[in-house]
Design an enzyme around this catalytic site. Structure first.
Site, mmCIF file in Angstrom:
data_model
loop_
_atom_site.group_PDB
_atom_site.id
_atom_site.type_symbol
_atom_site.label_atom_id
_atom_site.label_comp_id
_atom_site.label_asym_id
_atom_site.label_seq_id
_atom_site.Cartn_x
_atom_site.Cartn_y
_atom_site.Cartn_z
ATOM 1 N N HIS A 1 0.489 -1.222 -0.038
ATOM 2 C CA HIS A 1 0.238 0.071 0.366
ATOM 3 C C HIS A 1 1.133 0.894 -0.095
ATOM 4 C CE1 HIS A 1 -3.039 2.739 1.423
ATOM 5 N NE2 HIS A 1 -3.887 2.409 0.625
ATOM 6 N N GLU B 1 -3.956 1.078 -7.837
ATOM 7 C CA GLU B 1 -4.717 2.974 -6.557
ATOM 8 C C GLU B 1 -3.551 3.801 -7.120
ATOM 9 O OE1 GLU B 1 -6.224 1.574 -2.815
ATOM 10 O OE2 GLU B 1 -4.931 1.788 -2.326
HETATM 11 P P1 PGA Z 1 -9.685 5.198 0.040
HETATM 12 O O1 PGA Z 1 -8.441 4.404 1.058
HETATM 13 O O2 PGA Z 1 -10.762 4.779 -0.498
HETATM 14 O O3 PGA Z 1 -9.658 6.277 1.208
HETATM 15 O O4 PGA Z 1 -9.199 6.269 -1.267
HETATM 16 C C1 PGA Z 1 -8.026 3.588 -0.840
HETATM 17 C C2 PGA Z 1 -6.653 3.481 0.268
HETATM 18 O O5 PGA Z 1 -6.688 3.726 0.457
HETATM 19 O O6 PGA Z 1 -7.069 2.083 0.031
#
Ligand code: PGA
Length: 257
Positions: A94, A164
């Site tokens: 992450h 992401e």
């Molecule tokens: P968010 O986070 O939905 O709050 O943008 C997603 C993540 O960090 O996995």
């Protein structure tokens, strides 16, 4: 057709086990009928056991896994330990761990390998910090190649890739979600990189999901136009009503390409 996947990343929330239990109960009861979706709830480590005992329909996820199999590593949690708690998925790489905790591609690769060794499915996060123009930055492909180094075609079928873009994560200053169109281009790019590493038939088995400011209003677009195979949800996963709505939307709009 494979089920879509929605992963709830609670991050370092909620503040107490009491709140975690309440949240897990609401998520469990509110998503019982969404049969086309596989749901994974990833609470903080200390809440895994109790949350795991509440979840029947949803699976249990970890937010990290040690890059060491076992031994003298203070504060680490091994894949074997997670497996013994019936953890089925682990979020790996992450961006918050990269930015705030110095996690590197080498560490991420070790974590992916050890998760797979324990039969835990890695939810491997990739994404650029900045985007200029339409093209998906090459760093996304590099992260993917590095993370999957030494992973066999047989094993990679157990990996889920979460695209992401860092700038889209709700906790980043000025964050805004990606557009379905650009998320789709990222998906195509990721699929192409996977196809360069593995055979097409193998690469196509790897689900690609989207994360970054997902909510019940924008998820539909990511699933239909973006052709995503699910979502990784941070902030909105702490609001049970909102999360349940997201799951319902995904249940309606599951797609695969
Ligand atoms: P968010 O986070 O939905 O709050 O943008 C997603 C993540 O960090 O996995």
């Amino acid at each position: 057709m494979a089920k879509s996947l929605v992963v709830a990343n609670w991050k370092m929330n909620p503040a107490s086990i009491k709140e975690a239990v309440l949240l897990a109960r609401k998520v469990e009861s509110g998503t019982l009928r969404q049969g086309n979706v596989e749901i994974v709830v990833a609470p903080p480590f200390p809440f895994l056991i109790q949350v795991g005992s509440i979840l029947k329909r949803a699976r249990l996820g970890a937010q990290d896994i040690s890059g060491f199999a076992g031994g003298l590593y203070t504060g680490e949690v091994s894949g074997r330990q997670l497996r013994s708690l019936k953890v089925s998925h682990a979020i790996i790489g992450h961006s918050e761990r990269k930015i705030h905790l110095g996690e590197t591609d080498v560490m991420i690769n070790r974590k992916v390998r050890l998760a797979l060794k324990q039969g835990i499915k890695p939810v491997l996060c990739v994404g650029e910090r900045e985007r200029q123009g339409r093209d998906i930055p090459a760093v996304v492909g590099e992260q993917l190649r590095n993370a999957l180094g030494g992973i066999s075609p047989q094993s990679v079928k157990k990996v889920i890739v979460a695209y992401e873009p860092v700038w889209a994560i709700s906790t980043m200053p000025g964050a805004k979600p990606d557009t379905p169109d650009s998320a789709f281009r990222a998906k195509v790019y990721i699929r192409r990189v996977l196809t360069q590493i593995y055979k097409r038939t193998i690469a196509e088995r790897v689900p690609i999901i989207y994360g970054g400011s997902v909510n019940s209003k924008n998820i539909g677009g990511f699933m239909s136009e973006g052709k995503m195979e699910g979502a990784l949800v941070g902030g909105a996963s702490l609001n049970p009503r909102e999360f349940i709505k997201i799951v319902a939307e995904v249940n309606r709009g599951r797609s695969r390409s």
